[in-house]
Write a protein that holds these residues in place. Structure first.
Motif, PDB file in Angstrom:
ATOM      1  N   ALA A 114     -53.323 -10.285  14.966  1.00  0.00           N
ATOM      2  CA  ALA A 114     -53.207 -11.035  16.219  1.00  0.00           C
ATOM      3  C   ALA A 114     -51.799 -11.617  16.369  1.00  0.00           C
ATOM      4  O   ALA A 114     -51.222 -11.579  17.459  1.00  0.00           O
TER       5      ALA A 114
ATOM      6  N   VAL B  13     -50.819 -10.405  28.508  1.00  0.00           N
ATOM      7  CA  VAL B  13     -51.603  -9.778  27.455  1.00  0.00           C
ATOM      8  C   VAL B  13     -50.729  -8.699  26.823  1.00  0.00           C
ATOM      9  O   VAL B  13     -50.377  -7.722  27.482  1.00  0.00           O
TER      10      VAL B  13
ATOM     11  N   GLU C  70     -52.528 -26.527  22.301  1.00  0.00           N
ATOM     12  CA  GLU C  70     -51.868 -25.229  22.338  1.00  0.00           C
ATOM     13  C   GLU C  70     -50.366 -25.455  22.366  1.00  0.00           C
ATOM     14  O   GLU C  70     -49.870 -26.261  23.149  1.00  0.00           O
TER      15      GLU C  70
ATOM     16  N   ALA D  26     -49.337 -10.520  19.443  1.00  0.00           N
ATOM     17  CA  ALA D  26     -48.869 -11.567  20.362  1.00  0.00           C
ATOM     18  C   ALA D  26     -47.363 -11.764  20.268  1.00  0.00           C
ATOM     19  O   ALA D  26     -46.702 -12.004  21.275  1.00  0.00           O
TER      20      ALA D  26
ATOM     21  N   ASN E 172     -55.599 -18.261  16.897  1.00  0.00           N
ATOM     22  CA  ASN E 172     -55.702 -17.753  18.270  1.00  0.00           C
ATOM     23  C   ASN E 172     -54.330 -17.487  18.888  1.00  0.00           C
ATOM     24  O   ASN E 172     -53.941 -18.101  19.876  1.00  0.00           O
ATOM     25  N   TYR E 173     -53.620 -16.558  18.308  1.00  0.00           N
ATOM     26  CA  TYR E 173     -52.276 -16.224  18.752  1.00  0.00           C
ATOM     27  C   TYR E 173     -52.320 -15.446  20.058  1.00  0.00           C
ATOM     28  O   TYR E 173     -53.111 -14.521  20.215  1.00  0.00           O
ATOM     29  N   LYS E 174     -51.458 -15.848  20.997  1.00  0.00           N
ATOM     30  CA  LYS E 174     -51.331 -15.178  22.289  1.00  0.00           C
ATOM     31  C   LYS E 174     -49.847 -15.017  22.591  1.00  0.00           C
ATOM     32  O   LYS E 174     -49.013 -15.729  22.036  1.00  0.00           O
TER      33      LYS E 174
END
Length: 172
Positions: free
Chosen positions: A86, A137, A27, A90, A129-131
């Motif tokens: 996403a 959040v 990550e 994000a 899986n972008y955050k």
């Protein structure tokens, strides 16, 4: 023959070639630094995105992602749009997304995997899986209500606003 000179030779000696070997899976925090809308070989459209890794390691390395936004395969188009959505959520990109330049500067935390080499292509990285970079959040507020980081300021200021809860409003 063209003489380049001693100044160039001395400076050139310290230049390192760009490294395109895959970074280890993991990550990473990365920032969108370049975007391009490109026609695909099958007549579709994709958004090509270049990320620069900010950390925790491999700072400055470049990673790439392509998002199919028009494709003859409905499944490829659906996946591309979901991944792009996403990234925009994000990265707290203001909606509606009307210009690829809106993605520039978006900072996210994403999962990086290694795609194995094939007969045609060397091993490479995939970004997914972008955050939110700060771990919060992000809000999925309807268009017009998007949470935007304040203009100017440093990295920590950019994510000072708390996430707001709302129902997703996906309009494609």
């Amino acid at each position: 023959m063209a003489i380049l000179g001693n100044d160039f030779a001395q400076e050139f000696a310290s230049v390192k070639p760009e490294d395109f070997t895959p970074v280890p899976a993991g990550e990473y925090v990365m920032q969108v630094t370049k975007t391009e809308l490109k026609q695909t070989s099958t007549g579709g459209l994709c958004i090509k995105v270049q990320f620069d890794i900010i950390g925790p390691a491999y700072q400055g390395r470049k990673l790439f992602a392509n998002f199919n936004i028009r494709n003859s395969s409905a499944e490829a188009e659906r996946i591309g749009r979901q991944q792009l959505k996403a990234l925009t959520i994000a990265g707290r990109v203001q909606e509606p997304l009307q210009d690829t330049d809106q993605l520039l500067g978006a900072t996210v935390r994403a999962s990086v995997t290694i795609r194995e080499a094939t007969d045609k292509y060397p091993a490479s990285n995939d970004v997914r899986n972008y955050k939110a970079a700060d771990g919060a959040v992000p809000s999925m507020a309807p268009a017009g209500d998007a949470v935007m980081p304040p203009a100017g300021g440093g990295f920590s200021q950019a994510f000072a606003q708390p996430a707001q809860s709302s129902q997703p409003n996906f309009k494609w």
